[in-house]
Structure formats: structure tokens, C-alpha cells
Scaffold this active site. Sequence first.
Site, PDB file in Angstrom:
ATOM      1  CG  ASP A   7      -2.039   1.148   1.271  1.00 11.19           C
ATOM      2  OD1 ASP A   7      -2.233   1.643   0.107  1.00 11.19           O
ATOM      3  OD2 ASP A   7      -2.127   1.520   2.356  1.00 11.19           O
ATOM      4  CD  GLU A  67      -4.746   1.128  -2.446  1.00  7.89           C
ATOM      5  OE1 GLU A  67      -5.620   2.252  -2.351  1.00  7.89           O
ATOM      6  OE2 GLU A  67      -4.924   0.261  -1.528  1.00  7.89           O
ATOM      7  CG  ASP A 139      -0.680   3.289   6.147  1.00  2.46           C
ATOM      8  OD1 ASP A 139      -1.340   3.744   5.200  1.00  2.46           O
ATOM      9  OD2 ASP A 139      -0.212   4.004   7.087  1.00  2.46           O
TER      10      ASP A 139
END
Length: 162
Positions: A7, A67, A139
Site C-alpha cells: 500500500d 494498490e 497501512d
Amino acid sequence: MIIIGLDPSLTCTGWGIVAKSGSRLTHVANGQVKTDAKASLPERLVTLDRELSDVIARYQPSDSAVEEVFVNKNPQSTLKLGQARGVCLLALARAGLPVSEYAARLIKKAIVGTGTAEKAQIQAMLRVLLPGVQLAGADAADALAVAIAHANLSGTRSIFIR
């Protein structure tokens, strides 16, 4: 198969690693790479690259997922996110890993069942999917969700609409 999910963020990049054996998923590790906001952009990117490379070397994943970038209201923030994401992609590619990319909405849908899920819903589902998991932070949780989504979608990704 060992899968690392990322991420990306310049401030705090989350990473999560799961092992997939058949349809069974197990938690391997998760964490966050935080950079010093007072450091220069190049120094922060070097820190991100070095720490991600260490994680990759330590856990030896065989597959990876990241992502995709979303557009912030602030163009400067979007640019910084893009630069951090580029470092993430580079670290994975340098290690010889195949890299898949997923939109946030698709990740949420794969984990919770709806593309509009909140962070708390994702974290709750992670605790169901990975019993006993200790999340290093929000996160890291998002990165584990990326890894799990990839584990579940990698063979069927073409049937999903972003």
C-alpha cells in the site's frame, strides 16, 4: 506461494505478506515503512527502497501486488504518491517478482464484499481471514488486504470490472 502486498505512500508504506497453499491463506508478516517528513524527497525515496528491498530479501515472496494510484484533491500529494509507488514497483521488479496492480475498490470488494468498505471493516475481515493476526497499523492492514485480494483474484481478475 508467498505473496507480498504493498500500500504505497511517501509517508508510510504498508507491506503485508501471506502464504497461499491451495485455498488456504496464512499470515506471514506485516509492517510499515515510515519516512522522515523533514528529509528531502530523494532521501525519503531511498529509505523506502532500502527498507522494502530488505523486506523482500527477508521473506522471499514469489508474487506481488500493489494498490493502484488514486487521484487526490491535492495534485502535489498525488505526485508524491506516484513517486513512492514507482519506488515500490521498482523494488519488486528488481527482485524479479511479477507485479499485479489492483484498484482500491476492487481490493475492498474482494475482502469485504463491497467496494465502499471502510478501513474498520477491512481490518475486522482481516482478523477473520487471518486468525490471531497482529496488525502493525492501518497501512499494513491495507497491504495485507492487497496481498489477500491478489491471492483470491489472480486467476480470475479479467472477469471483474473496476
